[in-house]
Design an enzyme around this catalytic site. Sequence first.
Site, PDB file in Angstrom:
ATOM      1  N   THR A 185       0.812  -1.211   0.000  1.00  0.00           N
ATOM      2  CA  THR A 185       0.000   0.000   0.000  1.00  0.00           C
ATOM      3  C   THR A 185       0.845   1.261   0.000  1.00  0.00           C
ATOM      4  O   THR A 185       1.963   1.273   0.539  1.00  0.00           O
ATOM      5  CB  THR A 185      -0.911   0.025   1.247  1.00  0.00           C
ATOM      6  OG1 THR A 185      -1.552   1.299   1.358  1.00  0.00           O
ATOM      7  CG2 THR A 185      -0.113  -0.204   2.524  1.00  0.00           C
ATOM      8  N   TYR A 206      -2.070   0.537   9.875  1.00  0.00           N
ATOM      9  CA  TYR A 206      -2.251  -0.171   8.603  1.00  0.00           C
ATOM     10  C   TYR A 206      -0.974  -0.106   7.776  1.00  0.00           C
ATOM     11  O   TYR A 206      -0.445  -1.136   7.321  1.00  0.00           O
ATOM     12  CB  TYR A 206      -3.424   0.431   7.836  1.00  0.00           C
ATOM     13  CG  TYR A 206      -3.516  -0.056   6.408  1.00  0.00           C
ATOM     14  CD1 TYR A 206      -3.571  -1.414   6.117  1.00  0.00           C
ATOM     15  CD2 TYR A 206      -3.540   0.842   5.335  1.00  0.00           C
ATOM     16  CE1 TYR A 206      -3.645  -1.870   4.795  1.00  0.00           C
ATOM     17  CE2 TYR A 206      -3.622   0.392   4.027  1.00  0.00           C
ATOM     18  CZ  TYR A 206      -3.674  -0.959   3.759  1.00  0.00           C
ATOM     19  OH  TYR A 206      -3.737  -1.404   2.462  1.00  0.00           O
TER      20      TYR A 206
END
Length: 329
Positions: A117, A141
């Site tokens: 990501t 995250y």
Amino acid sequence: MTVLVSGGAGYIGSHMVLELLDRGESVVVLDNLSTGFWWAVPKEVPLIQGDVADQDLVARIIAEHGITEIAHFAAKIVVPESVADPLGYYLNNTVKTRALLESAVRGGVRRVIFSSTAAVYGEPPVSPVPEEIELNPINPYGRSKLMSEWMLADAAKAHGLGYVVLRYFNVAGADPRGRSGQSSPNATHLIKVAGQAALGQRDGLEVFGTDYPTPDGTCVRDYIHVTDLARAHLAALDHLRGGGASLTLNCGYGRGYSVKQVVEVVKKVSGVDFPVKFSGRRAGDPAALVAKADRIRNELGWKPEHEDLEEIVRQALAWEDSLKTRNAV
């Protein structure tokens, strides 16, 4: 050769399965169905319900299906949720990835494509963001994914794995043939939520943050069509099969749109002027994330075909509308 797709019943994973099938590949899906849907997996593809951290199960899958490659999509992905539940994210995204990598090494898997990501960059000082910039994730995250990148690189060096890490920017849209799309009713993706508002499935849309240092004060993101992203995975697989070196690559178009711009496109395409509420910033959201995307084009020969934002929105809306019947299954 058979590819194991973890999380293959989910949004991006299901598109990868479709692309592999379209070119005649042998595919197996492993998914715990916590956010995925059994009906998103084509009937001809074996769907094994289970956890990537179940090492006995993964060992059996590798042995019984002759797995030579793994495309690892299974993960939790909601930034605000990661801030509220960091330990859950480190368990699901990092600890379980470690278990899967160990199973891969023990089973003789030679190639891994890893779903990472742009959140690993945090709040980058430059835009577009190149892969070689200092990594400084600002939420659990992003940190959970960065730790997984490190583990993969270390395991590859020690055990001879070939890998490609693909750092996604904002994924959107649906399969142009209407076979899959973003199906979770509670997804937080902007285009998904705006589409639900346009179709009357929500009372309206809430925009978080209007005071960012961007042209209109709302966050700017690089939106990549999910089919282009899946095809980037195919290109990565071909690269490794051809003896190519391990790589870490951005997946984006190199062009950003603000939240307000996206909302206006959804209103234009849908023809619905749905209500929009402006609220304060959410925890963990950087102001702008736009990919420097030269490397993936140069290294993999990747050529996106669905860059038009209106096309992305139109296909997302069509998929959202189709879910009224699919979710009744």
